[in-house]
Design an enzyme around this catalytic site. Structure first.
Site, PDB file in Angstrom:
ATOM      1  N   TYR A   1      66.161  43.836  16.823  1.00  0.00           N
ATOM      2  CA  TYR A   1      65.147  44.808  17.239  1.00  0.00           C
ATOM      3  C   TYR A   1      65.717  46.221  17.293  1.00  0.00           C
ATOM      4  O   TYR A   1      66.902  46.427  17.578  1.00  0.00           O
ATOM      5  CB  TYR A   1      64.571  44.450  18.614  1.00  0.00           C
ATOM      6  CG  TYR A   1      63.305  43.616  18.545  1.00  0.00           C
ATOM      7  CD1 TYR A   1      62.111  44.160  18.081  1.00  0.00           C
ATOM      8  CD2 TYR A   1      63.299  42.289  18.942  1.00  0.00           C
ATOM      9  CE1 TYR A   1      60.958  43.409  18.009  1.00  0.00           C
ATOM     10  CE2 TYR A   1      62.148  41.516  18.877  1.00  0.00           C
ATOM     11  CZ  TYR A   1      60.973  42.088  18.411  1.00  0.00           C
ATOM     12  OH  TYR A   1      59.829  41.334  18.334  1.00  0.00           O
TER      13      TYR A   1
ATOM     14  N   ASP B   1      68.895  43.824  27.241  1.00  0.00           N
ATOM     15  CA  ASP B   1      69.501  44.707  26.249  1.00  0.00           C
ATOM     16  C   ASP B   1      70.289  45.853  26.876  1.00  0.00           C
ATOM     17  O   ASP B   1      71.205  46.392  26.253  1.00  0.00           O
ATOM     18  CB  ASP B   1      68.427  45.263  25.316  1.00  0.00           C
ATOM     19  CG  ASP B   1      67.805  44.163  24.460  1.00  0.00           C
ATOM     20  OD1 ASP B   1      68.018  42.979  24.771  1.00  0.00           O
ATOM     21  OD2 ASP B   1      67.098  44.477  23.498  1.00  0.00           O
TER      22      ASP B   1
END
Length: 670
Positions: free
Chosen positions: A401, A317
């Site tokens: 997320y 990420d």
């Protein structure tokens, strides 16, 4: 949302247009100068994009030698992607002279691809939705043209699974699909299983469609979470007000912050987001350095599932998307409570156009219960002090997320990092009546694949000076011995000073109470011990993927909880600078040189994370899961550093039985 009772400390959210310190983030003006200079002098066309434009941090020597009012170097680092040709260049711009000092083409087959840009998230969706093969595949699953209009495509980084000729050198993503009847529907409740599109982002087309042919039925039940879709909220929750009527206890000067003997500088970049620079503590007449630079520099989320939709998933990420690029713009009462100081972050869009990311970083004070306390019954002496902490945080959303990154500073010298995991789990559809092999059921129709979240904290230590060491401590039982352990109550305390990088690649061990301590062997305290800070790690598993797997080779930093390297400005990221479509770089490769790490300028890298077996309580939105670590002073101070915290009366405490207000003087000191 009612903000009437909340306050915002926001006198001037954007520090001045002229940087005053070598580590100040680039200003809007500097970003514009850098991107305009590149466009003009390198003849960049309309298809050129800017995955990165950020401060090139000056050398540590220059920063430490800097004195207020002096001139200092100022450089911007940029990555330029030409989507028409696929060419990728790295550039360095000297902002003091407005000149390009470096323009170098890189080979993505060697280095990997730059981070995926926001524009590409949306173009990926358009490409997949318009692909004839994809349309045919979803219709075989019983969907209609109307379903396709509102279908949700989740863009994912491609990963790396060998040197396949058809993928070599291309800028790729994968797309998985979910069904929605309406734009506000929770698509993750209705996954389309067994169908994955591979997209060439530069060519703008689907180059391969993977279909397992099982045509698992698309789940039908909606699980929406928007307020109109939810049940009537509970009505017995009374207001909880957090106020500071006399103002805050911190001061802000540009990017410099002072609070309760702490001093540090805020930094920010597209990959890491929040950075804490030059973190120091005022101990009497000495401002004592502790950490030169602290950040969460990377993360990886590998999935433990063999199905077509999930086996390839391992999101970096930070390096593949950019934690700082995806920061939320925070609001009063939503993410932070009380008297809030927000920081707006100058940044750049994909086209190289600067803009201000409003309210990206939040800073405030929190009450944290008991700091220290003792009641001496013999003399009726009662002393109690309440703890307060400074919170510096940002939140980002990476696809499904949401991650919150919180740094806490305490009055006793403790430093804590807490990462909050929430958002929506990835899901897979189930054949009616079947149980998932590699995940947990969350509804009768869907499951969540088991996966892990790993975060890499990069801590460039500077404890009482530039030369530090790392010591490991383990506790073990001792055999009974008439001379040294006649009663069997003594146990061993074993310490090891790491001398080289390979020695220091370590895992936590709860059975031996293993901990690591960063010390300065050249700074000895009054009782004869080197000054130090203890790293308190959580004892969670490291990455469980097999060592020979592509995932483990790419996210090798997650195979150990601790790494220690000598400082090298070229080694800033746990998985290398370009993990996107890269076969593997970073910490496991850095340490192969096995350089000395004792009594030198070191970087401590700490891996922490969460192994997630999904359950019904995680859906439709997962309650926050907390992971992190703590750094606690250990022989650093000559006593409890918080003994001078004043006794506070809490005039807002009310006895709910009698309705009387508690007196501050009677509950905090004798």
């Amino acid at each position: 949302m009612n903000h009437a009772l909340e306050t915002s400390y926001k006198p001037e959210t954007t520090p001045g247009v002229t940087p005053s310190h070598p580590l100040d983030p680039l200003t809007i003006e500097e970003i514009a100068i850098a991107s305009d200079l590149l466009r003009r002098e390198k003849g960049l066309g309309a298809e050129c994009r800017f995955p990165y434009v950020q401060l090139e941090e000056p050398s540590k020597a220059e920063v430490l030698a800097f004195e207020e009012g002096q001139t200092f170097s100022r450089r911007a680092f940029a990555v330029v992607l030409d989507k028409a040709s696929g060419a990728i260049h790295e550039a360095m711009i000297d902002l003091n002279t407005n000149t390009i000092t470096r323009w170098e083409q890189i080979d993505p087959e060697v280095t990997g691809q730059p981070a995926i840009m926001m524009e590409e998230f949306f173009t990926c969706v358009d490409i997949v939705q318009a692909d004839p093969g994809f349309i045919e595949a979803v219709k075989r699953r019983g969907l209609t043209d109307k379903d396709i209009e509102t279908i949700q495509i989740d863009p994912w980084s491609f990963g790396y699974f060998g040197d396949d000729e058809k993928y070599r050198g291309r800028r790729l993503m994968r797309g998985v699909a979910f069904v929605r009847d309406d734009i506000v529907d929770n698509g993750y409740a209705r996954p389309i299983d067994g169908l994955v599109a591979i997209i060439d982002l530069n060519e703008g087309k689907v180059i391969e469609l993977l279909d397992d042919g099982q045509n698992i039925p698309v789940p039908k039940t909606k699980h929406n979470y928007d307020t109109p879709s939810l049940a009537k909220p509970r009505d017995d929750l009374k207001p909880l007000q957090i106020t500071q009527p006399e103002g805050v206890s911190f001061t802000v000067d540009g990017w410099k912050v002072n609070w309760q003997k702490w001093q540090f500088r805020l930094g920010y970049n597209p990959r890491e987001g929040l950075v804490l620079n030059q973190l120091s503590y005022q101990d009497g007449d000495r401002l004592r350095p502790i950490i030169y630079r602290a950040s969460i520099n990377d993360m990886a989320v590998p999935y433990s599932d063999t199905s077509l939709n999930h086996y390839w998933k391992c999101a970096f990420d930070g390096g593949e998307y950019g934690l700082g690029r995806l920061a939320n713009q925070l609001e009063l009462g939503c993410d932070c409570l009380g008297a809030i100081r927000y920081f707006d972050i100058p940044t750049v869009d994909d086209n190289g156009v600067p803009f201000l990311m409003k309210n990206a970083v939040c800073m405030h004070e929190e009450d944290y219960g008991t700091l220290w306390k003792h009641y001496e019954f013999r003399s009726e002496t009662y002393e109690m002090r309440r703890s307060r902490r400074l919170v510096i945080s940002f939140f980002c959303t990476v696809g499904n997320y949401d991650y919150g990154f919180y740094w806490y500073l305490y009055q006793d010298g403790t430093i804590q990092q807490e990462t909050k995991l929430t958002g929506i789990i990835q899901t897979g559809a189930l054949v009616p009546g079947e149980k998932p092999k590699f995940g947990g059921m969350v509804t009768p129709e869907i499951y969540g694949p088991t996966h892990q979240h790993f975060f890499s904290a990069r801590l460039h230590m500077m404890l009482d000076g530039e030369n530090n060491s790392v010591v490991e401590t383990n506790f073990t039982p001792r055999e009974m011995d008439e001379q040294e352990n006649p009663w069997g109550n003594v146990f061993n305390t074993e310490t090891t000073v790491f001398k080289t990088e390979l020695e220091a690649a370590r895992e936590a061990n709860g059975q031996t109470g293993r901990f690591w301590k960063i010390i300065n062997p050249n700074s000895i305290n009054a009782v004869g011990n080197p000054t130090g800070y203890k790293l308190v790690a959580e004892h969670n598993p490291v990455m469980l993927a097999h060592d020979k797997s592509y995932v483990a080779q790419r996210a090798g930093f997650a195979k150990k909880h601790l790494w220690v390297t000598p400082y090298d400005p070229a080694e800033m990221n746990a998985s290398g600078f370009y993990p996107n479509q890269n076969k593997g770089e970073g910490l496991p490769y850095y340490i192969q040189k096995d350089r000395p790490i004792e009594n030198t300028d070191i970087v401590v890298w700490h891996t922490f994370g969460h192994t997630h077996v999904c359950k019904p309580e995680d859906f439709p939105i997962m309650p926050v899961e907390y992971v992190g670590f703590t750094l606690k002073p250990n022989n650093f101070f000559m006593g409890n550093a918080a003994m001078d915290v004043p006794a506070e009366g809490n005039n807002h405490s009310v006895d709910t039985v009698t309705g009387t207000v508690k007196s501050g003087s009677s509950c905090c000191s004798s």
